[in-house]
Design a protein around this motif. Structure first.
Motif, PDB file in Angstrom:
ATOM      1  N   LEU A 105     -18.828 -27.607 -16.368  1.00 37.41           N
ATOM      2  CA  LEU A 105     -19.078 -29.040 -16.449  1.00 37.41           C
ATOM      3  C   LEU A 105     -17.773 -29.828 -16.458  1.00 37.41           C
ATOM      4  O   LEU A 105     -17.628 -30.844 -15.770  1.00 37.41           O
ATOM      5  N   ALA A 106     -16.805 -29.329 -17.247  1.00 37.00           N
ATOM      6  CA  ALA A 106     -15.510 -30.006 -17.318  1.00 37.00           C
ATOM      7  C   ALA A 106     -14.832 -30.015 -15.952  1.00 37.00           C
ATOM      8  O   ALA A 106     -14.228 -31.007 -15.545  1.00 37.00           O
ATOM      9  N   LEU A 107     -14.958 -28.891 -15.232  1.00 36.72           N
ATOM     10  CA  LEU A 107     -14.285 -28.766 -13.933  1.00 36.72           C
ATOM     11  C   LEU A 107     -14.870 -29.726 -12.895  1.00 36.72           C
ATOM     12  O   LEU A 107     -14.137 -30.313 -12.103  1.00 36.72           O
ATOM     13  N   VAL A 108     -16.214 -29.881 -12.902  1.00 40.28           N
ATOM     14  CA  VAL A 108     -16.814 -30.719 -11.867  1.00 40.28           C
ATOM     15  C   VAL A 108     -16.898 -32.190 -12.273  1.00 40.28           C
ATOM     16  O   VAL A 108     -17.319 -33.024 -11.481  1.00 40.28           O
ATOM     17  N   THR A 109     -16.502 -32.511 -13.515  1.00 39.06           N
ATOM     18  CA  THR A 109     -16.539 -33.923 -13.904  1.00 39.06           C
ATOM     19  C   THR A 109     -15.140 -34.474 -14.171  1.00 39.06           C
ATOM     20  O   THR A 109     -14.997 -35.564 -14.698  1.00 39.06           O
ATOM     21  N   SER A 110     -14.106 -33.708 -13.775  1.00 41.82           N
ATOM     22  CA  SER A 110     -12.742 -34.225 -13.936  1.00 41.82           C
ATOM     23  C   SER A 110     -12.588 -35.476 -13.074  1.00 41.82           C
ATOM     24  O   SER A 110     -13.375 -35.715 -12.156  1.00 41.82           O
ATOM     25  N   LEU A 119     -12.042 -31.763   1.030  1.00 41.82           N
ATOM     26  CA  LEU A 119     -10.580 -31.839   0.989  1.00 41.82           C
ATOM     27  C   LEU A 119     -10.054 -31.579  -0.417  1.00 41.82           C
ATOM     28  O   LEU A 119      -9.000 -30.961  -0.597  1.00 41.82           O
ATOM     29  N   GLU A 120     -10.792 -32.051  -1.418  1.00 40.54           N
ATOM     30  CA  GLU A 120     -10.411 -31.807  -2.810  1.00 40.54           C
ATOM     31  C   GLU A 120     -10.482 -30.306  -3.107  1.00 40.54           C
ATOM     32  O   GLU A 120      -9.600 -29.755  -3.764  1.00 40.54           O
ATOM     33  N   ILE A 121     -11.531 -29.649  -2.594  1.00 41.09           N
ATOM     34  CA  ILE A 121     -11.668 -28.196  -2.794  1.00 41.09           C
ATOM     35  C   ILE A 121     -10.486 -27.477  -2.148  1.00 41.09           C
ATOM     36  O   ILE A 121      -9.864 -26.606  -2.752  1.00 41.09           O
ATOM     37  N   TYR A 122     -10.159 -27.884  -0.923  1.00 39.08           N
ATOM     38  CA  TYR A 122      -9.054 -27.284  -0.188  1.00 39.08           C
ATOM     39  C   TYR A 122      -7.746 -27.409  -0.971  1.00 39.08           C
ATOM     40  O   TYR A 122      -6.940 -26.496  -1.030  1.00 39.08           O
ATOM     41  N   LEU A 123      -7.555 -28.551  -1.614  1.00 39.38           N
ATOM     42  CA  LEU A 123      -6.318 -28.805  -2.344  1.00 39.38           C
ATOM     43  C   LEU A 123      -6.298 -28.083  -3.692  1.00 39.38           C
ATOM     44  O   LEU A 123      -5.304 -27.457  -4.065  1.00 39.38           O
ATOM     45  N   GLN A 124      -7.420 -28.151  -4.416  1.00 40.79           N
ATOM     46  CA  GLN A 124      -7.492 -27.516  -5.736  1.00 40.79           C
ATOM     47  C   GLN A 124      -7.256 -26.015  -5.650  1.00 40.79           C
ATOM     48  O   GLN A 124      -6.688 -25.405  -6.558  1.00 40.79           O
ATOM     49  N   ARG A 125      -7.707 -25.423  -4.543  1.00 43.69           N
ATOM     50  CA  ARG A 125      -7.579 -23.995  -4.328  1.00 43.69           C
ATOM     51  C   ARG A 125      -6.116 -23.554  -4.459  1.00 43.69           C
ATOM     52  O   ARG A 125      -5.820 -22.429  -4.812  1.00 43.69           O
ATOM     53  N   GLU A 126      -5.183 -24.466  -4.161  1.00 39.31           N
ATOM     54  CA  GLU A 126      -3.760 -24.140  -4.235  1.00 39.31           C
ATOM     55  C   GLU A 126      -3.335 -23.784  -5.652  1.00 39.31           C
ATOM     56  O   GLU A 126      -2.546 -22.890  -5.858  1.00 39.31           O
ATOM     57  N   ASP A 159      -5.642 -24.390  -8.698  1.00 39.28           N
ATOM     58  CA  ASP A 159      -6.705 -24.194  -9.673  1.00 39.28           C
ATOM     59  C   ASP A 159      -7.945 -23.612  -8.993  1.00 39.28           C
ATOM     60  O   ASP A 159      -8.908 -24.329  -8.728  1.00 39.28           O
ATOM     61  N   PRO A 160      -7.908 -22.310  -8.683  1.00 42.92           N
ATOM     62  CA  PRO A 160      -9.045 -21.703  -7.976  1.00 42.92           C
ATOM     63  C   PRO A 160     -10.365 -21.905  -8.717  1.00 42.92           C
ATOM     64  O   PRO A 160     -11.412 -22.055  -8.086  1.00 42.92           O
ATOM     65  N   ASP A 161     -10.321 -21.946 -10.063  1.00 46.57           N
ATOM     66  CA  ASP A 161     -11.550 -22.152 -10.836  1.00 46.57           C
ATOM     67  C   ASP A 161     -12.200 -23.481 -10.476  1.00 46.57           C
ATOM     68  O   ASP A 161     -13.419 -23.568 -10.275  1.00 46.57           O
ATOM     69  N   ALA A 162     -11.371 -24.530 -10.395  1.00 52.13           N
ATOM     70  CA  ALA A 162     -11.895 -25.848 -10.038  1.00 52.13           C
ATOM     71  C   ALA A 162     -12.444 -25.829  -8.617  1.00 52.13           C
ATOM     72  O   ALA A 162     -13.502 -26.406  -8.342  1.00 52.13           O
TER      73      ALA A 162
END
Lengths: 271, 267
Positions: A38-43, A221-228, A230-233
């Protein structure tokens, strides 16, 4: 299992195909850091990306409906020289790698593109704007609507339309009372498909619109960037995208029976 | 499946797995001319190198030289973002050597226990301002790129070039308000070469490689923000000796010449 009996190998292949699609989603769900989901998807950045994605996808879908319905009607109900070629061209974004679509949009609407100078003179600068995201999404999503609607129009045929016209209905009445109700299920599913495709758009947006939080950085695009970092996010957001897609597709299927009813009513009214 | 299935049914049920295995076997090889090094059997004389995208030109040349000096040894190169490559290695991709564009990504693999020995720093890179050749916004310094109305593109903080950008901003006291924060330096460069953006912070090597397509403008403060490129061979290397000698070669004097020509600094 109910329904007609199928050769066993059909079932085996179908099960294999279904697993091929379902297993990766399950594998992803297994990687999710559930306690922090929940914390990860509501940041803050996740919320900004999700809101932007929903807003731009809705706008892109609207563009698809406004331009796609007339396009499908012209392709299905008229015939002219070069129609086959035109159909292939219109469906091109379906087979183009999205990055190529993004480059094509850049060469058209970019600051140095075909229309860039004229747009600039008119005081319109879409470089790095949310409008550029909507254009990218509409570009890749439009064929989905045109394709499903044109197919439905051809399948429905012109029988009822012709009868309606002989009974004195004008073109607008025929379109409104007969044609559109007849293909309403396809229109709904085509619209939903367009929305889903717009929601998942990545390559064209990245190439054409850029990536800035709240302006152009959509959920993919956010997923693509977070992967760098914070793979969990990234995994959590990916699952969120999957859930949204499932909900959207689910809604489309619930709407279908209603659509079929409308067709029956439309046919009765038209006949 | 019930026992009533006919022989034809059965042969079809068998045919599917056979067909699938054939597909997997045919497509699993990396390429037609590259020998497979991923198997358990040590395939001596082949090194699979995963290298950061910015190393493409230099490493292609280095691999050619290495193959020339070591007849019979093949170098198989894969280029992508350092972070992508590290993730692939963590997930079991068959790489023998990894060259990263930053120490942070290399440290991640080291923590995962994927490295055989310590990584060696073999090159460094600094940031530069890149503008389109006609410099439409008349940029001469980093401060110009921060002017209102100038479309400046940078890397996002999450990737190495973005972290370096933040440091350069801090050192210079110039606060940029970018119109886009890209996930890779290639995307920043793309926005400059296409003329969409007026300026962008990219690596000196990118400016060098882009040639006529962009104009490079030095940023004094960037000289103090050095991005280090480490290289290491991996615990799963199929041929550790060949992997080790490639790492030594890249860190050696001959490679230095090639790397310097591409705009890289010393490691």
């Amino acid at each position: 299992m109910t329904g007609r009996a199928l050769p066993r190998w059909v079932l085996v292949l179908a099960a294999g195909g279904a697993l091929f699609v379902i297993l990766p989603v399950v594998a992803m769900a297994l990687r999710v850091d559930w306690p922090n989901f929940l914390a990860l998807v509501t940041s803050g950045s996740a919320r900004a990306a999700l809101l932007l994605s929903l807003r731009t996808s809705l706008a892109a879908t609207l563009l698809c409906v406004v331009f796609g319905i007339p396009m499908a009607l012209v392709l299905a109900r008229t015939s002219f020289r070069g129609q086959g070629l035109l159909r292939s061209l219109v469906l091109l974004p379906l087979v183009l790698p999205p990055v190529v679509g993004g480059l094509a949009l850049l060469y058209t609407f970019g600051r140095r593109g075909l229309l860039g100078g004229s747009l600039n003179a008119a005081g319109i600068d879409i470089a790095f704007s949310t409008a550029a995201v909507v254009l990218s999404q509409a570009f890749v999503a439009l064929p989905f609507l045109v394709l499903s609607l044109e197919g439905a129009l051809r399948t429905a045929g012109t029988r009822y339309e012709v009868i309606g016209a002989t009974l004195g209905a004008g073109p607008w009445t025929v379109l409104r009372r007969i044609t559109v109700p007849l293909v309403l299920p396809a229109l709904v599913s085509g619209t939903v498909l367009s929305f889903a495709r717009a929601l998942g758009e990545f390559g064209a947006t990245l190439t054409f619109a850029g990536s800035l939080e709240g302006t152009t950085r959509t959920l993919p695009l956010e997923i693509y960037l977070q992967r760098e970092t914070d793979p969990d996010a990234a995994v959590a957001l990916s699952l969120l995208l999957v859930v949204i897609a499932l909900v959207v597709v689910g809604i489309a299927h619930r709407v279908r029976p209603l659509g079929s009813g409308a067709v029956a009513r439309g046919v009765r009214a038209g006949g | 499946m019930r026992g009533s299935s006919t022989g034809r049914d059965r042969s079809r049920a068998v045919a599917l797995p056979v067909l699938l295995s054939a597909v997997v076997l045919v497509t699993a090889g990396r390429s037609a001319d590259a020998p497979d090094t991923g198997g358990a059997v040590s395939d001596s004389g082949s090194v699979t190198v995963f290298a950061a995208a910015s190393l493409r030109d230099s490493f292609t040349e280095l691999a050619r030289q290495f193959e020339q000096e070591n007849p019979g040894t093949r170098v198989v190169l894969t280029f992508a973002g350092s972070s992508d490559l590290a993730t692939q290695i963590s997930e079991g991709a068959p790489a023998d050597v990894f060259a990263s564009a930053d120490t942070r990504t290399m440290a991640r693999l080291q923590d995962d226990g994927r490295l055989a020995g310590d990584p060696v720093d073999f090159a460094s890179n600094t940031l530069e301002l890149a503008v389109p050749p006609d410099n439409p916004a008349d940029i001469t310094s980093l401060a110009d790129a921060a002017r209102p109305g100038v479309k400046t593109v940078v890397c996002a903080q999450q990737v190495p070039c973005g972290a370096a950008t933040a440091q350069v901003e801090e050192l210079s006291g110039v606060r940029l308000s970018p119109v886009s924060e890209e996930a890779s330096v290639t995307d920043v460069l793309g926005k400059i070469t296409s003329g969409q953006a007026d300026a962008g912070l990219v690596y000196a090597t990118d400016v060098q490689r882009a040639g006529e397509a962009v104009l490079g403008i030095g940023v004094p403060e960037a000289a103090d923000v050095v991005n280090t490129y480490p290289i290491a061979f991996l615990t799963d290397a199929a041929d550790p000796d060949a992997a080790r000698s490639f790492v030594d070669f890249v860190a050696g004097p001959e490679a230095r010449v090639v790397l310097e020509a591409a705009g890289f600094g010393a490691g």
